[in-house]
Design an enzyme around this catalytic site. Structure first.
Site, mmCIF file in Angstrom:
data_model
loop_
_atom_site.group_PDB
_atom_site.id
_atom_site.type_symbol
_atom_site.label_atom_id
_atom_site.label_comp_id
_atom_site.label_asym_id
_atom_site.label_seq_id
_atom_site.Cartn_x
_atom_site.Cartn_y
_atom_site.Cartn_z
ATOM 1 N N ASN A 103 -1.798 -6.884 4.296
ATOM 2 C CA ASN A 103 -2.947 -6.434 3.251
ATOM 3 C C ASN A 103 -2.287 -5.385 2.510
ATOM 4 O O ASN A 103 -1.667 -4.337 2.927
ATOM 5 C CB ASN A 103 -4.093 -6.332 3.836
ATOM 6 C CG ASN A 103 -4.789 -7.560 4.415
ATOM 7 O OD1 ASN A 103 -4.336 -8.535 4.341
ATOM 8 N ND2 ASN A 103 -5.673 -7.459 5.550
ATOM 9 N N HIS A 120 3.573 -5.646 2.913
ATOM 10 C CA HIS A 120 3.570 -5.793 1.321
ATOM 11 C C HIS A 120 3.141 -4.761 0.532
ATOM 12 O O HIS A 120 2.705 -4.954 -0.607
ATOM 13 C CB HIS A 120 2.653 -7.121 1.151
ATOM 14 C CG HIS A 120 3.180 -8.347 1.711
ATOM 15 N ND1 HIS A 120 2.406 -9.628 1.760
ATOM 16 C CD2 HIS A 120 4.337 -8.814 1.954
ATOM 17 C CE1 HIS A 120 2.995 -10.336 2.650
ATOM 18 N NE2 HIS A 120 4.397 -10.047 2.516
ATOM 19 N N CYS A 151 6.090 9.513 -19.132
ATOM 20 C CA CYS A 151 7.139 9.197 -20.049
ATOM 21 C C CYS A 151 7.220 7.884 -20.795
ATOM 22 O O CYS A 151 8.014 7.461 -21.477
ATOM 23 C CB CYS A 151 8.331 8.732 -18.962
ATOM 24 S SG CYS A 151 8.464 7.398 -18.159
ATOM 25 N N SER A 190 -3.000 -16.863 7.033
ATOM 26 C CA SER A 190 -2.782 -18.304 6.938
ATOM 27 C C SER A 190 -1.182 -18.445 7.523
ATOM 28 O O SER A 190 -0.717 -19.734 7.536
ATOM 29 C CB SER A 190 -2.911 -18.909 5.426
ATOM 30 O OG SER A 190 -1.984 -18.123 4.870
#
Ligand code: NAD
Ligand code: ZN
Length: 248
Positions: A103, A120, A151, A190
């Protein structure tokens, strides 16, 4: 169900070097939709159109407007639920050492887990695509989309998009944690995004007991998982903790 909870509690007490692997499912009760499954984000969005790095580079304004802006606003307000809090309790009981999470919502840290590997990345930090300057979430101004650095470069959240590499450090630390644990708790994933989904396989091959908590079975169920507890993360964690505390 209760005898299953009892078995898992017994195993947690036996293996005090537990590691958790969590996925989007643990944050569903905090109001954050998962990617796959019922109510998942991919029912509305094509992942390759919005969550691939090439899509972001091609049209950052579109990806910020359709996916990232709403997600940041949702995550800023989200609070940890009993699933996240249960993992913190397990740490305080001296059972759980590390949380590997897929997550990007920062809810394990908000709940108080002290060792979280963000596989992640995280929505808590943003990096300029041109000069690599980093800015934290609170200082990110979304009045202009896409948000830009002084920038002129575009800010991208430090999450791993499809098509991007996982940081070597996170990968190595996760592998070590998976190889060294006696029990792996797999909560709300999953197990379809690689290489994160491979961590339970590494744990199992290294001799660990694998316990899966999910309302739906996954490919790990019956193949890799020694125990599958069907249910929502918060409710199942509360039951496991009640059983542990009864036995301690
Ligand atoms: P996924 O969306 O592929 O799967 C979610 C899983 O959670 C499913 O197996 C589902 O059955 C289960 N689930 C649903 N409700 C649950 C509940 N109440 N308790 C426990 N489990 C529940 O998610 P994934 O496996 O984490 O992989 C997809 C990618 O999604 C990850 O890379 C992650 O970065 C990203 N993601 C993260 C967030 C977040 O940070 N909260 C949200 C959406 C997607
Ligand atoms: Zn810059």
């Amino acid at each position: 169900m209760e005898s299953l909870i009892g078995k898992v509690a017994e195993n947690l007490l036996k293996h005090r070097n537990t590691v958790a692997l969590t996925g989007a499912g643990i944050s569903v009760e905090s109001g954050i939709p998962p990617f796959r499954g019922k109510g998942g984000l991919w029912e509305k969005f094509d992942p390759m159109e919005y969550a691939h790095i090439d899509a972001f580079i091609k049209d950052p304004q579109k990806v910020w407007n359709v996916l990232l802006k709403g997600m940041k606003e949702l995550l800023d307000q989200a609070v940890p639920n009993d699933g996240h809090k249960g993992l913190v309790r397990l740490e305080h009981l001296g059972i759980l050492q590390t949380v590997i999470t897929q997550n990007v919502d920062g809810l394990h840290q908000k709940a108080g887990s002290s060792d979280v590997i963000e596989f992640h990345g995280s929505f808590a930090r943003y990096r300029c695509m041109a000069c690599s300057r980093c800015r934290c979430s609170e200082k990110m101004d979304l009045s202009c989309i896409p948000p830009r650095c002084d920038c002129g470069g575009v800010f991208k959240p430090e999450i791993v998009f499809f098509g991007e590499m996982i940081s070597t450090e996170q990968l190595l630390r996760s592998r070590q944690a998976a190889e060294g644990c006696g029990l792996m708790l797999v909560v709300g994933t999953s197990a379809t995004v690689q290489p994160a989904a491979f961590m339970p396989v590494i744990a199992k091959e290294s001799g660990a007991t694998v316990v899966e908590i999910n309302p739906e079975p996954t490919w790990l169920t019956g193949n890799i998982s020694d125990y599958f507890i069907r249910g929502a993360a918060g409710d199942v964690m509360n039951r496991i903790l009640a059983e542990l505390e009864r036995r301690m």
